[in-house]
Design a protein around this motif. Structure first.
Motif, mmCIF file in Angstrom:
data_model
loop_
_atom_site.group_PDB
_atom_site.id
_atom_site.type_symbol
_atom_site.label_atom_id
_atom_site.label_comp_id
_atom_site.label_asym_id
_atom_site.label_seq_id
_atom_site.Cartn_x
_atom_site.Cartn_y
_atom_site.Cartn_z
ATOM 1 N N PHE A 226 0.938 -0.951 -0.260
ATOM 2 C CA PHE A 226 0.534 0.603 -0.228
ATOM 3 C C PHE A 226 0.471 1.570 0.092
ATOM 4 C CE2 PHE A 226 -3.419 -2.347 1.113
ATOM 5 C CZ PHE A 226 -4.568 -1.479 0.656
ATOM 6 N N VAL A 227 1.372 1.555 0.549
ATOM 7 C CA VAL A 227 2.894 2.338 1.161
ATOM 8 C C VAL A 227 3.279 2.595 -0.507
ATOM 9 C CG1 VAL A 227 5.373 3.267 1.717
ATOM 10 C CG2 VAL A 227 3.257 2.473 3.208
ATOM 11 N N ILE A 228 3.580 2.059 -1.258
ATOM 12 C CA ILE A 228 4.780 1.637 -2.916
ATOM 13 C C ILE A 228 3.163 2.379 -3.670
ATOM 14 C CG2 ILE A 228 5.055 0.561 -4.494
ATOM 15 C CD1 ILE A 228 6.278 -1.373 -2.951
ATOM 16 N N VAL A 229 2.602 1.930 -3.156
ATOM 17 C CA VAL A 229 1.110 1.866 -4.949
ATOM 18 C C VAL A 229 0.937 3.606 -4.125
ATOM 19 C CG1 VAL A 229 -1.311 1.777 -5.520
ATOM 20 C CG2 VAL A 229 0.113 -0.661 -4.852
ATOM 21 N N SER A 230 0.594 3.378 -2.950
ATOM 22 C CA SER A 230 0.617 5.651 -2.319
ATOM 23 C C SER A 230 1.875 6.177 -3.132
ATOM 24 C CB SER A 230 0.829 5.405 -0.879
ATOM 25 O OG SER A 230 -0.640 4.627 -0.450
#
Length: 382
Positions: A19-23
């Motif tokens: 989720f951090v990477i996609v964000s």
């Protein structure tokens, strides 16, 4: 079964990392979009400056190469130039539409909502107004964050269902492990009881006593066999569905309160069906016991065996308080119960035995304040 909390922690870490990477990708895309829009604004301001020089030039005055190059270099951004006299020029717009004044007015409002119009002036005098929209590349880039959000949503849904399935699988393994361990633990004292009963027979004890003890030992053996089969694929053999159902019925009838009225009927005499008798009988017992609980120990239980085409239906009816229609599906989920006391495992086990092991179906056939009918459907080979 091996329960590893580190695996759960690592899964959560991977989920958060994803989720951090996609964000970060989403944030970076948004930043790029804003920067690209600013550069496009700068390009249009330069074009407006060149247009201002064009509007101020005399007919016999020659324009510089740079001004002409700037004016002719814009081939991607749609524009509408409205002069102070009301005349309109367009660029990078459909030729068949530029003659439609209503269309042009609509596009001018649209461009004004997308980008602030640029006022072209000279020494405080307004010469023209430039309306411009987003280029094709910018429009595609504008919808890219929406696509990313959709990807995040789908990604989250996949992860959610993965964890849900994984959790259910772990629970199934846990229950299977507990069932097998229970069967193993019962096995030792059961063997001892068999030996003691034989000794009692040798001591010329009342045969009725040893006979009843033998029945209870046989019952314990059946329970042990049932628990030992949980978590593994049981073997199915051809058995008469009518006699097996009646056997479970007779066992429950003898051991239930006299306040319960039992009835059994069948529209066929015999029918061979692939069955595992201990597990099938366990299912019938669970349904009957649920019915007795719903009637609070007083009422009627009826079991019917009906053959329709290649399907045989077993209907277990009670005169209890009924099941709410909204709970027709959820009552088969583990942990769901309508009783004040109970683990909510009976019907979930029945569903697993009938649908997973016997490839049949179980459902609430009907239910009201007058009672409930549960239906088991199995395929027959005849």
């Amino acid at each position: 079964m091996e329960f590893n909390p580190r695996k759960r922690t690592s899964n959560i870490f991977l989920l958060i990392s994803a989720f951090v990477i996609v964000s970060l990708i989403l944030w970076n895309t948004n930043s790029f979009f804003k920067k690209f829009k600013e550069e496009e604004r700068l390009k249009m301001e330069i074009w407006a400056t060149a247009q201002s020089e064009l509007l101020q030039a005399d007919e016999d005055q020659e324009l510089g190469n740079l001004t002409l190059k700037v004016l002719g270099n814009n081939t991607s951004t749609p524009m509408i130039l409205q002069n102070k006299d009301g005349s309109i020029r367009t660029n990078n717009m459909p030729e068949e539409m530029v003659v439609d004044s209503a269309y042009l007015q609509k596009k001018m409002r649209q461009f004004a909502s997308e980008n602030d119009p640029i006022i072209i002036e000279d020494r405080g005098e307004e010469l023209a107004t430039l309306y411009y929209g987003n280029s094709e590349v910018l429009n595609k880039l504008k919808y890219y964050p929406i696509a990313l959000l959709l990807i995040i949503f789908l990604f989250g849904a996949v992860i959610f269902f993965f964890f849900k399935t994984n959790k259910a699988s772990e629970q199934n393994k846990l229950w299977a492990g507990m069932a097998k361990e229970t069967a193993h633990q019962i096995g030792t004292p059961l063997t001892s009881l068999l030996g003691w009963n034989e000794l009692l027979k040798a001591e010329n004890i009342n045969p009725e006593v040893t006979k009843e003890i033998g029945k209870d030992i046989s019952r314990l053996q059946t329970i042990t066999e049932r628990f030992s089969k949980i978590g593994s694929t049981p073997e199915l053999e051809m058995h008469d569905i009518v006699s097996e159902t009646e056997k479970a019925y007779q066992y429950l009838k003898r051991r239930s309160s006299k306040l319960i009225q039992f009835s059994f009927s069948s529209n066929i005499d015999t029918l061979l069906v692939p069955l595992n008798p201990p597990l099938y009988n366990w299912s019938i017992e669970n349904l009957v016991k649920n019915g007795i609980d719903a009637m609070k120990g007083k009422g009627s239980i009826s079991i019917k065996v009906e053959k329709t085409g290649n399907t045989v239906n077993i209907l277990v009816a009670d005169t209890g308080h009924g099941i709410p229609r909204g709970a027709f599906q959820t009552i088969f989920n583990p942990g769901v119960t309508t009783k004040k006391r109970g683990w909510g495992l009976g019907l979930s086990l029945v569903k697993r035995i009938i649908e997973e092991y016997h490839k049949g179906k179980i459902k609430v056939f009907s239910s009201s304040k007058e009672g409930t009918i549960m239906q088991i459907s199995l395929k027959s080979n005849h």
